[in-house]
Design an enzyme around this catalytic site. Structure first.
Site, PDB file in Angstrom:
ATOM      1  N   THR A 168       0.866  -1.178   0.000  1.00 21.07           N
ATOM      2  CA  THR A 168       0.000   0.000   0.000  1.00 21.07           C
ATOM      3  C   THR A 168       0.902   1.226   0.000  1.00 21.07           C
ATOM      4  O   THR A 168       1.940   1.232   0.677  1.00 21.07           O
ATOM      5  CB  THR A 168      -0.962   0.101   1.209  1.00 21.07           C
ATOM      6  OG1 THR A 168      -1.427   1.458   1.320  1.00 21.07           O
ATOM      7  CG2 THR A 168      -0.310  -0.258   2.539  1.00 21.07           C
ATOM      8  N   ASP A 219       0.252   3.738   1.482  1.00 22.22           N
ATOM      9  CA  ASP A 219       0.092   4.378   2.800  1.00 22.22           C
ATOM     10  C   ASP A 219       1.144   3.929   3.818  1.00 22.22           C
ATOM     11  O   ASP A 219       1.307   4.565   4.856  1.00 22.22           O
ATOM     12  CB  ASP A 219      -1.294   4.078   3.372  1.00 22.22           C
ATOM     13  CG  ASP A 219      -2.400   4.693   2.536  1.00 22.22           C
ATOM     14  OD1 ASP A 219      -2.092   5.477   1.635  1.00 22.22           O
ATOM     15  OD2 ASP A 219      -3.577   4.377   2.793  1.00 22.22           O
TER      16      ASP A 219
HETATM   17  O1  F6P Z   1      -4.988   2.488   0.721  1.00 20.90           O
HETATM   18  C1  F6P Z   1      -4.375   3.231  -0.273  1.00 20.90           C
HETATM   19  C2  F6P Z   1      -5.206   4.385  -0.693  1.00 20.90           C
HETATM   20  O2  F6P Z   1      -4.517   4.907  -1.757  1.00 20.90           O
HETATM   21  C3  F6P Z   1      -5.497   5.468   0.343  1.00 20.90           C
HETATM   22  O3  F6P Z   1      -4.452   6.347   0.578  1.00 20.90           O
HETATM   23  C4  F6P Z   1      -6.697   6.147  -0.258  1.00 20.90           C
HETATM   24  O4  F6P Z   1      -7.424   6.808   0.699  1.00 20.90           O
HETATM   25  C5  F6P Z   1      -7.441   4.993  -0.818  1.00 20.90           C
HETATM   26  O5  F6P Z   1      -6.484   4.002  -1.134  1.00 20.90           O
HETATM   27  C6  F6P Z   1      -8.276   5.289  -2.023  1.00 20.90           C
HETATM   28  O6  F6P Z   1      -8.845   4.105  -2.464  1.00 20.90           O
HETATM   29  P1  F6P Z   1      -9.790   3.829  -3.706  1.00 20.90           P
HETATM   30  O7  F6P Z   1      -8.938   3.208  -4.750  1.00 20.90           O
HETATM   31  O8  F6P Z   1     -10.783   2.845  -3.196  1.00 20.90           O
HETATM   32  O9  F6P Z   1     -10.383   5.107  -4.123  1.00 20.90           O
END
Ligand code: F6P
Length: 375
Positions: A135, A137
């Site tokens: 991730t 994050d």
């Molecule tokens: O978990 C990684 C992430 O990029 C977060 O930082 C972000 O809030 C989220 O995914 C966004 O996810 P999605 O692809 O579901 O919009």
């Protein structure tokens, strides 16, 4: 003669740069080094439910080290809550059945926090599961690093570098939103590396007046521009208190009704929080009388070619995963620990999140060099 091992592999949750490098790392080790067979499942856990298979051979694994995204596709589907024909079903038993039907000896799941939880569920259902942490994050528990973080850090830092010159030319505040709903590693890392004047992260709730004071102090000494790096989940102190109270109510809920109500309350707070970065920029403009602009980095941070650091991490973790399968070590996440890799039982990872401790060395370094953290 020992039977050839057959392993499945899937990528789940949001994508991140380096996933293909990890698929290649696992695949080449399993196939080339140990002589195993490897099958890819497309679109996360849905692939194993709906028989979306892709045989991974030398040709499929060639040339993907530097490619962004995931050749397998991904989804946020969870085994226990999958929408099929418009209705939500628990598909755990179907996954267990198909795992047997395809003659698998192990299932490799590449994912973030949600995927680690799903993997533990599959382990409890009897599957030989093994995971890799990914991730942007960087918030998966028990690992120093996650695949994708290094590349996203490069991208976010480069953006802050670019914003500096335009903010300087126009004497503006530029508020730049960086991904990270619950953890501020990316905003903090890029903010420090890019020299942001203010860094706001979910772990340190902010007071907008303190931020305005810091910006005004800069103006008084003749520096009339500022860069504010804000994680998407950063919150003002009052909002953070409301969130914590609702989270607490959800955890303490004595029945389904109370849990449902707390969840609704959290959803309403989330909805209110969206657009926070725009509101923050407006508040700062009003308080400082400096023109403010917003740049939301969004999915740019997840796209494109992985950095060398991510390719290296993905290859280290992927090859270690192949070794563990060969040794029949299952029910673990392959973690990065300094220079080494380490199998960590999924029970120690699932449902946990690695957030930025308030006294983390990065936080201390930021404060020492005069960065405002909003508190
Ligand atoms: O978990 C990684 C992430 O990029 C977060 O930082 C972000 O809030 C989220 O995914 C966004 O996810 P999605 O692809 O579901 O919009």
């Amino acid at each position: 003669m020992a039977q050839t091992k057959r392993i499945g592999i899937l990528t789940a949750g949001g994508d991140s740069p380096g996933l293909n490098a990890a698929i290649r790392g696992v695949g080449k080790t399993a196939l080339g080094f140990y002589g195993m067979e490897i099958i890819g499942f497309r679109d996360g856990f849905r692939g194993i439910v709906e028989d979306r298979r892709l045989k991974l051979d030398r040709a499929t694994l060639a040339g993907i080290l530097t490619v962004g995204g995931t050749i397998l596709g991904t989804s946020r589907d969870k085994p226990q809550r999958m929408t099929i024909d418009g209705r939500v079903h628990d598909m755990t038993s179907v996954i267990v059945k198909n795992y047997g039907r395809y003659g698998l000896d192990a299932l490799v799941c590449l994912g973030g926090g949600g995927t680690q939880k799903s993997a533990l569920r599959l382990k409890e259902a009897g599957i030989n599961v093994i995971t890799l942490p990914k991730t942007i994050d960087n918030d998966v528990a028990m690992t120093d690093l996650t695949i994708g973080f290094a590349t996203a850090l490069d991208i976010a830092t480069e953006t802050i570098d670019r914003l500096h010159s335009t903010a300087h030319s126009h004497h503006r505040i530029i508020v730049t939103e960086i991904m990270g709903h619950r953890a501020g590693w990316l905003a903090l890392g890029a903010g420090i590396a890019g020299g942001a004047d203010v860094i706001l992260i979910p772990e340190i709730p902010y007071d907008v007046h303190k931020i305005a004071d810091a910006i005004r102090r800069r103006s008084r000494v003749g520096t009339n521009f500022s860069i504010v790096a804000v994680a998407e989940g950063a919150m003002a102190k009052d909002d953070a208190r409301a969130f914590q109270a609702a989270e607490g109510r959800k955890e303490r809920a004595r029945n389904q009704r109370e849990k449902h109500e707390a969840k609704l309350e959290l959803a309403a707070l989330e909805a209110k929080h969206s657009g926070n970065t725009l509101r923050l920029a407006k508040q700062l403009e009003e308080l400082t009388h400096l023109e403010s602009r917003v740049t939301i980095l969004g999915y740019v941070q997840r796209g494109g070619i992985p950095s060398p650091a991510d390719r290296l991490l993905a290859t280290r973790l992927g090859s270690a995963c192949g070794d563990l399968i060969n040794e029949n070590v299952f029910g673990v996440m392959v973690a990065s620990r300094g220079e080494r890799t380490e199998p960590v039982p999924l029970e120690k990872v699932a449902g946990k999140r690695k957030i930025v401790p308030p006294d983390h060395p990065w936080v201390q370094a930021a404060r020492r060099v005069g960065t405002c953290l909003g508190d």
